[in-house]
Design an enzyme around this catalytic site. Structure first.
Site, PDB file in Angstrom:
ATOM      1  N   GLU A   1     -25.067 -22.181 -28.404  1.00 15.37           N
ATOM      2  CA  GLU A   1     -24.243 -23.381 -28.188  1.00 15.37           C
ATOM      3  C   GLU A   1     -24.969 -24.359 -27.276  1.00 15.37           C
ATOM      4  O   GLU A   1     -24.881 -25.572 -27.452  1.00 15.37           O
ATOM      5  CB  GLU A   1     -22.874 -22.971 -27.619  1.00 15.37           C
ATOM      6  CG  GLU A   1     -22.017 -22.325 -28.702  1.00 15.37           C
ATOM      7  CD  GLU A   1     -21.099 -21.214 -28.226  1.00 15.37           C
ATOM      8  OE1 GLU A   1     -20.851 -21.115 -27.008  1.00 15.37           O
ATOM      9  OE2 GLU A   1     -20.638 -20.430 -29.073  1.00 15.37           O
TER      10      GLU A   1
ATOM     11  N   GLY B   1     -17.919 -12.794 -27.052  1.00 13.00           N
ATOM     12  CA  GLY B   1     -17.184 -14.017 -26.764  1.00 13.00           C
ATOM     13  C   GLY B   1     -15.684 -13.789 -26.792  1.00 13.00           C
ATOM     14  O   GLY B   1     -15.092 -13.286 -25.840  1.00 13.00           O
ATOM     15  N   GLY B   2     -15.055 -14.126 -27.913  1.00 15.72           N
ATOM     16  CA  GLY B   2     -13.596 -14.109 -28.048  1.00 15.72           C
ATOM     17  C   GLY B   2     -12.918 -12.848 -27.538  1.00 15.72           C
ATOM     18  O   GLY B   2     -11.910 -12.924 -26.820  1.00 15.72           O
TER      19      GLY B   2
ATOM     20  N   GLU C   1     -28.199 -12.883 -31.219  1.00 14.21           N
ATOM     21  CA  GLU C   1     -26.908 -13.377 -31.699  1.00 14.21           C
ATOM     22  C   GLU C   1     -27.128 -14.272 -32.924  1.00 14.21           C
ATOM     23  O   GLU C   1     -27.449 -15.460 -32.764  1.00 14.21           O
ATOM     24  CB  GLU C   1     -26.212 -14.210 -30.624  1.00 14.21           C
ATOM     25  CG  GLU C   1     -25.905 -13.472 -29.342  1.00 14.21           C
ATOM     26  CD  GLU C   1     -24.794 -14.145 -28.569  1.00 14.21           C
ATOM     27  OE1 GLU C   1     -23.742 -13.503 -28.416  1.00 14.21           O
ATOM     28  OE2 GLU C   1     -24.948 -15.292 -28.146  1.00 14.21           O
TER      29      GLU C   1
ATOM     30  N   ASN D   1     -18.749 -13.172 -22.575  1.00 15.99           N
ATOM     31  CA  ASN D   1     -19.158 -14.561 -22.350  1.00 15.99           C
ATOM     32  C   ASN D   1     -17.916 -15.410 -22.553  1.00 15.99           C
ATOM     33  O   ASN D   1     -17.472 -15.604 -23.684  1.00 15.99           O
ATOM     34  CB  ASN D   1     -20.277 -14.943 -23.338  1.00 15.99           C
ATOM     35  CG  ASN D   1     -20.642 -16.408 -23.235  1.00 15.99           C
ATOM     36  OD1 ASN D   1     -20.217 -17.110 -22.315  1.00 15.99           O
ATOM     37  ND2 ASN D   1     -21.434 -16.879 -24.185  1.00 15.99           N
ATOM     38  N   TRP D   2     -17.363 -15.893 -21.438  1.00 18.53           N
ATOM     39  CA  TRP D   2     -16.106 -16.641 -21.545  1.00 18.53           C
ATOM     40  C   TRP D   2     -16.305 -18.043 -22.112  1.00 18.53           C
ATOM     41  O   TRP D   2     -15.348 -18.706 -22.473  1.00 18.53           O
ATOM     42  CB  TRP D   2     -15.444 -16.743 -20.157  1.00 18.53           C
ATOM     43  CG  TRP D   2     -14.850 -15.464 -19.661  1.00 18.53           C
ATOM     44  CD1 TRP D   2     -14.635 -14.315 -20.365  1.00 18.53           C
ATOM     45  CD2 TRP D   2     -14.376 -15.216 -18.327  1.00 18.53           C
ATOM     46  NE1 TRP D   2     -14.056 -13.364 -19.559  1.00 18.53           N
ATOM     47  CE2 TRP D   2     -13.884 -13.884 -18.309  1.00 18.53           C
ATOM     48  CE3 TRP D   2     -14.304 -15.961 -17.154  1.00 18.53           C
ATOM     49  CZ2 TRP D   2     -13.336 -13.311 -17.160  1.00 18.53           C
ATOM     50  CZ3 TRP D   2     -13.766 -15.392 -16.003  1.00 18.53           C
ATOM     51  CH2 TRP D   2     -13.286 -14.080 -16.015  1.00 18.53           C
ATOM     52  N   LYS D   3     -17.547 -18.516 -22.102  1.00 19.19           N
ATOM     53  CA  LYS D   3     -17.820 -19.893 -22.563  1.00 19.19           C
ATOM     54  C   LYS D   3     -16.983 -20.863 -21.730  1.00 19.19           C
ATOM     55  O   LYS D   3     -16.830 -20.642 -20.543  1.00 19.19           O
ATOM     56  CB  LYS D   3     -17.579 -20.008 -24.073  1.00 19.19           C
ATOM     57  CG  LYS D   3     -18.318 -18.898 -24.836  1.00 19.19           C
ATOM     58  CD  LYS D   3     -18.330 -19.065 -26.314  1.00 19.19           C
ATOM     59  CE  LYS D   3     -19.140 -17.930 -26.948  1.00 19.19           C
ATOM     60  NZ  LYS D   3     -19.271 -18.069 -28.395  1.00 19.19           N
TER      61      LYS D   3
ATOM     62  N   GLY E   1     -18.234 -16.322 -33.415  1.00 18.64           N
ATOM     63  CA  GLY E   1     -16.915 -16.942 -33.523  1.00 18.64           C
ATOM     64  C   GLY E   1     -16.403 -17.067 -34.947  1.00 18.64           C
ATOM     65  O   GLY E   1     -15.438 -17.777 -35.201  1.00 18.64           O
TER      66      GLY E   1
ATOM     67  N   HIS F   1     -28.202 -19.807 -24.810  1.00 24.88           N
ATOM     68  CA  HIS F   1     -27.144 -19.524 -25.792  1.00 24.88           C
ATOM     69  C   HIS F   1     -27.220 -20.564 -26.915  1.00 24.88           C
ATOM     70  O   HIS F   1     -27.537 -21.728 -26.671  1.00 24.88           O
ATOM     71  CB  HIS F   1     -25.762 -19.556 -25.119  1.00 24.88           C
ATOM     72  CG  HIS F   1     -24.695 -19.000 -26.014  1.00 24.88           C
ATOM     73  ND1 HIS F   1     -24.138 -19.738 -27.040  1.00 24.88           N
ATOM     74  CD2 HIS F   1     -24.130 -17.773 -26.083  1.00 24.88           C
ATOM     75  CE1 HIS F   1     -23.259 -18.975 -27.681  1.00 24.88           C
ATOM     76  NE2 HIS F   1     -23.232 -17.786 -27.125  1.00 24.88           N
TER      77      HIS F   1
ATOM     78  N   SER G   1     -19.099 -11.872 -33.057  1.00 29.71           N
ATOM     79  CA  SER G   1     -17.869 -11.243 -33.560  1.00 29.71           C
ATOM     80  C   SER G   1     -17.792  -9.743 -33.259  1.00 29.71           C
ATOM     81  O   SER G   1     -17.342  -8.954 -34.098  1.00 29.71           O
ATOM     82  CB  SER G   1     -17.702 -11.514 -35.061  1.00 29.71           C
ATOM     83  OG  SER G   1     -17.598 -12.906 -35.298  1.00 29.71           O
TER      84      SER G   1
HETATM   85  P1  13P Z   1     -17.928 -14.154 -30.407  1.00 27.20           P
HETATM   86  O1  13P Z   1     -17.880 -12.751 -29.894  1.00 27.20           O
HETATM   87  O2  13P Z   1     -16.670 -14.930 -30.133  1.00 27.20           O
HETATM   88  O3  13P Z   1     -18.372 -14.215 -31.834  1.00 27.20           O
HETATM   89  O4  13P Z   1     -19.064 -14.930 -29.552  1.00 27.20           O
HETATM   90  C1  13P Z   1     -20.317 -14.347 -29.431  1.00 27.20           C
HETATM   91  C2  13P Z   1     -21.081 -15.095 -28.421  1.00 27.20           C
HETATM   92  O5  13P Z   1     -21.445 -16.245 -28.614  1.00 27.20           O
HETATM   93  C3  13P Z   1     -21.376 -14.411 -27.156  1.00 27.20           C
HETATM   94  O6  13P Z   1     -22.330 -15.105 -26.430  1.00 27.20           O
END
Ligand code: 13P
Length: 250
Positions: free
Chosen positions: A96, A233-234, A166, A10-12, A172, A94, A212
């Site tokens: 966020e 994510g990251g 999640e 997920n590049w956000k 993150g 999500h 994470s």
């Molecule tokens: P991280 O892997 O950066 O913790 O993010 C998880 C996420 O929100 C995937 O949707």
């Protein structure tokens, strides 16, 4: 029937179309001939076209959609628009989006219904906050988010979906849930789906852990019986780290 694992980045709000194209060229070489799992990335709307055009093996997911087909909804993107670009998966709910853009369980249910009508697979995200976790409310949050976000969907529709558990405190933060916690929560997701629908639907739905996930911990999650993959994510932003994750799941 065995569930095929699914690993999605997920590049956000990261990567311009040029950066997305560069990533696609790097990652596609890694994926050639690898059928151990479904692999994909969720990309910003403006990157989707270049990602689809460069994808041979990778699933390209949108990170959001609107449940209406068209109209006066400035800044929104509809399912028919995603369909025409060639999108096959879409992340919804999500944390966020729930936190910053007031996305509710009811929105998720409407979006899921609309996506499935066009054969786009929703990746529905759920998970508790740190305060809810500390208060021992995780199970209640999971059950209530699932009941609300799946409302109006048939068993046949839910069986096609991906649900990403999640925990918000793990996103993150580098503070990933240990595999026992992740497995217990993903099992609760599956049992809740069984309760809302039936045994077969709960067994069919694919459940990811997110929060994470890194090259160093992906293997331990993938070894858990109720975890069918990860939403990342990251660690999905660089070809090298995403490649390490892919290699660990081959
Ligand atoms: P991280 O892997 O950066 O913790 O993010 C998880 C996420 O929100 C995937 O949707």
């Amino acid at each position: 029937m065995a569930r095929k694992p699914i690993i999605v980045g997920n590049w956000k709000m990261n990567k311009t179309p040029r950066e997305a194209e560069e990533f696609m060229k790097g990652i596609e070489q890694v994926l050639t001939g690898n059928e151990a799992a479904d692999y994909g990335v969720g990309a910003p709307f403006v990157d989707l076209d270049v990602c689809v055009k460069n994808a041979k093996n990778l699933i390209i997911a949108a990170e959001n959609c609107n449940e209406k087909d068209s109209g006066a909804y400035t800044g929104e993107v509809s399912v028919p628009m995603l369909k025409e670009v060639g999108i096959t998966y879409c992340i919804i709910g999500h944390s966020e989006r729930r936190t910053y853009y007031a996305e509710t369980d009811a929105h998720c249910a409407a979006k899921a219904k609309r996506l499935l009508a066009d054969n786009i697979i929703p990746i529905l995200c759920i998970g508790e906050t740190e305060a809810q976790y500390d208060a021992g409310e995780t199970a209640d949050v999971i059950k209530s988010q699932l009941a609300g976000s799946l409302e109006g969907l048939t068993a046949e529709e839910v069986a096609k979906m991906v649900i990403a558990y999640e925990p918000i405190w793990a996103i993150g933060t580098g503070k990933s849930a240990d595999e026992t916690t992740a497995e217990n929560c993903c099992k609760l997701v599956r049992d809740t789906v069984k309760g809302l629908y039936d045994e077969a639907t709960g067994e069919a739905v694919r459940i990811q852990y997110g929060g994470s996930v890194k090259p160093t911990n992906i293997k331990s999650y993938m070894a858990c019986p109720d975890i069918d993959g990860a939403l990342i994510g990251g660690a999905s932003l660089k070809v090298d780290s995403f490649k390490e994750i892919i290699d660990a799941t081959k």
